[in-house]
Write an enzyme that holds these catalytic residues in place. Structure first.
Site, PDB file in Angstrom:
ATOM      1  CB  SER A 125      79.585  48.480  -7.356  1.00  0.00           C
ATOM      2  OG  SER A 125      79.866  47.530  -8.350  1.00  0.00           O
ATOM      3  CD  GLU A 127      82.165  45.745 -12.291  1.00  0.00           C
ATOM      4  OE1 GLU A 127      83.239  46.083 -12.783  1.00  0.00           O
ATOM      5  OE2 GLU A 127      81.558  44.704 -12.621  1.00  0.00           O
ATOM      6  CE1 TYR A 149      78.398  51.788 -11.488  1.00  0.00           C
ATOM      7  CE2 TYR A 149      79.650  49.790 -11.034  1.00  0.00           C
ATOM      8  CZ  TYR A 149      78.532  50.575 -10.827  1.00  0.00           C
ATOM      9  OH  TYR A 149      77.547  50.147  -9.953  1.00  0.00           O
TER      10      TYR A 149
HETATM   11  P1  NAP Z   1      69.626  52.137 -12.291  1.00  0.00           P
HETATM   12  O1  NAP Z   1      68.427  51.302 -12.578  1.00  0.00           O
HETATM   13  O2  NAP Z   1      70.497  52.543 -13.425  1.00  0.00           O
HETATM   14  O3  NAP Z   1      69.144  53.460 -11.523  1.00  0.00           O
HETATM   15  C1  NAP Z   1      70.025  54.490 -11.188  1.00  0.00           C
HETATM   16  C2  NAP Z   1      69.278  55.812 -11.209  1.00  0.00           C
HETATM   17  O4  NAP Z   1      70.272  56.846 -11.130  1.00  0.00           O
HETATM   18  C3  NAP Z   1      68.500  56.054 -12.482  1.00  0.00           C
HETATM   19  O5  NAP Z   1      67.158  55.688 -12.332  1.00  0.00           O
HETATM   20  C4  NAP Z   1      68.665  57.532 -12.778  1.00  0.00           C
HETATM   21  O6  NAP Z   1      67.581  58.294 -12.256  1.00  0.00           O
HETATM   22  C5  NAP Z   1      69.908  57.912 -11.983  1.00  0.00           C
HETATM   23  N1  NAP Z   1      71.014  58.177 -12.923  1.00  0.00           N
HETATM   24  C6  NAP Z   1      71.336  57.490 -14.030  1.00  0.00           C
HETATM   25  N2  NAP Z   1      72.386  58.052 -14.646  1.00  0.00           N
HETATM   26  C7  NAP Z   1      72.717  59.123 -13.909  1.00  0.00           C
HETATM   27  C8  NAP Z   1      73.698  60.126 -14.042  1.00  0.00           C
HETATM   28  N3  NAP Z   1      74.569  60.132 -15.054  1.00  0.00           N
HETATM   29  N4  NAP Z   1      73.752  61.087 -13.091  1.00  0.00           N
HETATM   30  C9  NAP Z   1      72.882  61.089 -12.063  1.00  0.00           C
HETATM   31  N5  NAP Z   1      71.913  60.167 -11.898  1.00  0.00           N
HETATM   32  C10 NAP Z   1      71.836  59.199 -12.813  1.00  0.00           C
HETATM   33  O7  NAP Z   1      70.559  51.414 -11.215  1.00  0.00           O
HETATM   34  P2  NAP Z   1      70.196  50.213 -10.199  1.00  0.00           P
HETATM   35  O8  NAP Z   1      70.473  48.927 -10.895  1.00  0.00           O
HETATM   36  O9  NAP Z   1      68.868  50.449  -9.584  1.00  0.00           O
HETATM   37  O10 NAP Z   1      71.340  50.384  -9.108  1.00  0.00           O
HETATM   38  C11 NAP Z   1      71.183  51.301  -8.030  1.00  0.00           C
HETATM   39  C12 NAP Z   1      72.557  51.711  -7.543  1.00  0.00           C
HETATM   40  O11 NAP Z   1      73.272  50.556  -7.117  1.00  0.00           O
HETATM   41  C13 NAP Z   1      73.421  52.375  -8.615  1.00  0.00           C
HETATM   42  O12 NAP Z   1      74.229  53.345  -8.006  1.00  0.00           O
HETATM   43  C14 NAP Z   1      74.304  51.241  -9.103  1.00  0.00           C
HETATM   44  O13 NAP Z   1      75.522  51.715  -9.620  1.00  0.00           O
HETATM   45  C15 NAP Z   1      74.497  50.445  -7.827  1.00  0.00           C
HETATM   46  N6  NAP Z   1      74.745  49.011  -8.008  1.00  0.00           N
HETATM   47  C16 NAP Z   1      73.919  48.276  -8.776  1.00  0.00           C
HETATM   48  C17 NAP Z   1      74.170  46.923  -8.931  1.00  0.00           C
HETATM   49  C18 NAP Z   1      73.243  46.050  -9.759  1.00  0.00           C
HETATM   50  O14 NAP Z   1      73.621  44.926 -10.070  1.00  0.00           O
HETATM   51  N7  NAP Z   1      72.049  46.512 -10.087  1.00  0.00           N
HETATM   52  C19 NAP Z   1      75.260  46.328  -8.294  1.00  0.00           C
HETATM   53  C20 NAP Z   1      76.070  47.126  -7.481  1.00  0.00           C
HETATM   54  C21 NAP Z   1      75.803  48.467  -7.341  1.00  0.00           C
HETATM   55  P3  NAP Z   1      66.944  59.530 -13.087  1.00  0.00           P
HETATM   56  O15 NAP Z   1      67.120  59.253 -14.548  1.00  0.00           O
HETATM   57  O16 NAP Z   1      65.498  59.488 -12.659  1.00  0.00           O
HETATM   58  O17 NAP Z   1      67.652  60.743 -12.614  1.00  0.00           O
END
Ligand code: NAP
Length: 319
Positions: A125, A127, A149
């Site tokens: 990320s 971040e 994070y």
């Molecule tokens: P998201 O919608 O929050 O999905 C992440 C998934 O991880 C959730 O569906 C959940 O699956 C699981 N999860 C949530 N909390 C957790 C915990 N405490 N422990 C283990 N698993 C957990 O995230 P996203 O926006 O698709 O992003 C995907 C990845 O890219 C993440 O790692 C995020 O940090 C990273 N990222 C996102 C962005 C952005 O802007 N979207 C930018 C940079 C990086 P279950 O509830 O089904 O287990």
């Protein structure tokens, strides 16, 4: 047929990635912490739930990770799971660190332990960078994270580099700047703004409360960003890439764009709530994705205004 394991398939990126890889002819397996209880709302929404195999996997439990990898025997693993909210990470720092840093480590260890010839993508990320002021961040910009994070994502990033260098794993990180879509939950400020603006346009008499509206972010379009993840794993050599639009806009710009699209003046509907300010917020997020453009042929076509427009169009048609 190639087989991909998407860890965190129920989330925004997991869902779009699954859809994209299905279109490429992949067999898709996806993990959730509890696949029996999760409703996979996003997969249902885009109509692909019946096309993917779903398994339970707790990233912080090595046995559970080993079991999922042994069962699936994937060609590619995409690690998108973990606590993904910067705001929540101040409330749940240990959960955040464990799900991201320990989780990534468990995946890398399991790949090494099983000797799988697998390609591994890690969701890093922007971040990690912390404040870069007006400078664009690229792959050579040092990390100085300013949230639990960001600290967890930085640790996971270096785990990936170490396993690549020490054990020769095909492992890489995409350092992605913010990317949005209709699948973003309302916990994230972009969807909070879009949803409130659409409700107000439909007649709701409410006020939208926001924290710091001066922060600037590089906002892209999630369905485009998952293509970059896929392209990273199609290269013959693993390396890390920044994925961004190269444009930074303030949250106020995002707000006024959303309300303007609905023919509303945001000043009548938005108030600042000091409680919503974060202990340590980033001033500016701005990325330079030239390496991805040169080496992957990837670039962002959707910029902030396109993202706002698409999120609002979806909301008006579906809510
Ligand atoms: P998201 O919608 O929050 O999905 C992440 C998934 O991880 C959730 O569906 C959940 O699956 C699981 N999860 C949530 N909390 C957790 C915990 N405490 N422990 C283990 N698993 C957990 O995230 P996203 O926006 O698709 O992003 C995907 C990845 O890219 C993440 O790692 C995020 O940090 C990273 N990222 C996102 C962005 C952005 O802007 N979207 C930018 C940079 C990086 P279950 O509830 O089904 O287990």
């Amino acid at each position: 047929m190639k087989r991909a394991l998407i860890c965190g398939i129920s989330g925004q990126d997991g869902t779009y990635l699954a859809q994209m890889l299905l279109n490429q002819g992949y067999e898709i397996w996806g993990t959730s912490r509890d696949a029996q209880m999760t409703n996979f709302h996003n997969l249902v929404t885009i109509g692909i739930k019946h096309k993917v195999k779903l398994v339970s996997m707790a990233l912080n439990d090595f046995r559970s990770v080993l079991q999922a990898l042994t069962l699936c025997k994937p060609d590619e693993i995409y690690n998108l799971a973990g606590q993904s909210s910067v705001g929540l990470s101040f409330e749940q720092p240990v959960e955040t660190l464990e799900s991201i840093a320990t989780g990534t480590l468990n995946l890398l260890e399991a790949i090494r332990f099983l000797g799988l010839p697998v390609k591994f993508y890690n969701a890093s990320s922007s971040e990690c960078f912390g404040n870069v002021n007006e400078n664009e961040a690229d792959e050579n910009t040092p990390f100085r994270p300013r949230s639990p994070y960001g600290v967890a994502k930085a640790a996971a990033f270096w785990e990936v580099v170490n396993y690549r260098e020490a054990y020769g794993l095909f492992a890489c990180s995409g350092i992605l700047f913010n990317h949005e879509s209709p699948l973003r939950p309302e916990r994230f400020v972009t969807q909070k703004i879009v949803s409130a603006a659409c409700r107000i346009a439909r007649g709701s008499n409410e006020t939208l409360y926001l924290g710091n509206i001066d922060i600037k972010r590089d906002w892209g379009w999630a369905p485009e960003y998952v293509v970059a993840m896929f392209l990273m794993l199609q290269k013959s050599e693993p390396t890390d890439y920044v994925i961004a639009t190269g444009e930074s806009h303030s949250l106020l710009d995002f707000v006024s764009e959303a309300f303007e699209y609905l023919d509303l003046d945001w000043k009548h509907y938005v108030s600042i709530d000091i409680q919503l300010m974060r202990p340590n917020d980033l001033g500016i997020g701005l990325g330079n994705a030239s390496k991805a453009k040169t080496q992957l042929g990837w670039q962002a076509n959707y910029k902030m205004k396109d993202v706002v427009r698409e999120m609002i169009k979806y909301n008006l048609m579906n809510k």
